[in-house]
Design an enzyme around this catalytic site. Structure first.
Site, PDB file in Angstrom:
ATOM      1  N   ASP A 107     -54.650-109.032  -0.279  1.00  0.00           N
ATOM      2  CA  ASP A 107     -55.669-109.522  -1.210  1.00  0.00           C
ATOM      3  C   ASP A 107     -56.848-110.104  -0.431  1.00  0.00           C
ATOM      4  O   ASP A 107     -56.703-110.497   0.730  1.00  0.00           O
ATOM      5  CB  ASP A 107     -55.090-110.617  -2.111  1.00  0.00           C
ATOM      6  CG  ASP A 107     -53.983-110.081  -3.008  1.00  0.00           C
ATOM      7  OD1 ASP A 107     -53.933-108.864  -3.229  1.00  0.00           O
ATOM      8  OD2 ASP A 107     -53.163-110.904  -3.460  1.00  0.00           O
TER       9      ASP A 107
HETATM   10  N1  URA Z   1     -48.624-110.327  -2.121  1.00  0.00           N
HETATM   11  C1  URA Z   1     -49.736-110.839  -2.682  1.00  0.00           C
HETATM   12  O1  URA Z   1     -49.662-111.429  -3.751  1.00  0.00           O
HETATM   13  N2  URA Z   1     -50.893-110.707  -2.038  1.00  0.00           N
HETATM   14  C2  URA Z   1     -51.024-110.100  -0.837  1.00  0.00           C
HETATM   15  O2  URA Z   1     -52.123-110.027  -0.278  1.00  0.00           O
HETATM   16  C3  URA Z   1     -49.860-109.572  -0.260  1.00  0.00           C
HETATM   17  C4  URA Z   1     -48.672-109.683  -0.913  1.00  0.00           C
END
Ligand code: URA
Length: 243
Positions: A107
């Site tokens: 993310d």
């Molecule tokens: N899980 C998430 O919620 N975000 C990420 O970036 C990776 C795994």
């Protein structure tokens, strides 16, 4: 015997355009096995031919694998019109003609270990849950992680939309009613998976960082935004990892 056109080889390995590589070849700047070669269409075996440009020998790489310590605020994508992407951070000239992309996504606000490559098969293996390659994250949540959360994670959380997650490992490092810190290990990469998993137990995620992929840890000397090429043994460490 795999073959490539000489101009294509020069372009892929150096980052200069096909047109520039054709010009350099015609100008006699390129040697194949120590002989000057002025025909851009010459077929070469990239694995065995010794090819140089301006007297510098190429160290042929079919694919590249880059370890990036992803900073916050950068999009896990190859290109975006307006926003900075993880691939735009890897801005060396030598990679310009490779179709680099991130292996899976972190993310925008997640930091840590992300691989950038041009090897689709490798990416598929790393991402596919069938490969059972674990991804470990350091997570900070608001609230206390209790035994029932650990049990739910171990059994496999079902997300709000009914998606069933595979069992996850939870290793609590610091637990308090205010904020808790834990290591979470998962073998999948569903959209916002860790945030949604903790959401199901009412523990909002406030910080998330990926620590390792398979048995390979993020190189601690890389600061956020920094990257380096990975060694072959590091690729093998990831691929040979089994539960
Ligand atoms: N899980 C998430 O919620 N975000 C990420 O970036 C990776 C795994």
């Amino acid at each position: 015997m795999p073959t490539d056109r000489l101009d294509k080889f020069i372009s892929s390995q150096s980052g200069i355009s096909r047109k520039e590589s054709r010009i350099a070849i015609k100008q006699g700047k390129v040697t194949v096995n120590r002989m000057i070669c002025t025909d851009p269409q010459t077929k070469v075996d990239p694995q065995t031919c010794k090819i140089s440009l301006d007297n510098v020998l190429f160290n042929y790489k079919k694919n590249v694998y880059i370890m990036l310590n992803k900073p916050k605020g950068v999009l896990s994508a190859s290109m975006d019109k307006n926003r900075e992407t993880v691939v735009s951070l890897v801005n060396d000239e030598q990679y310009k003609n490779r179709n680099l992309f991130p292996v899976g996504r972190l993310d925008k606000d997640t930091t840590g270990f992300l691989i950038i490559t041009d090897d689709g098969d490798f990416a598929h293996k790393v991402i596919s849950p069938k490969s059972k390659i674990e991804k470990k994250y350091l997570v900070t949540v608001e609230g206390k992680i209790d035994v029932s959360t650990m049990r739910k994670f171990a059994l496999g959380i079902t997300l709000a939309d009914g998606t069933a997650c595979l069992p996850a490992k939870l290793n609590i490092l610091n637990n308090s009613t205010d904020k808790s810190v834990a290591e979470v290990t998962i073998m999948e990469g569903k959209y916002h998976q860790i945030k949604r998993m903790f959401g199901m137990v009412d523990l909002p995620v406030v910080e998330l960082s990926r620590l390792s992929i398979g048995r390979l840890k993020l190189d601690k000397t890389l600061r956020e935004g920094e990257y380096r090429e990975m060694e072959i043994f590091e690729i093998q460490t990831i691929l040979h990892t089994r539960q």
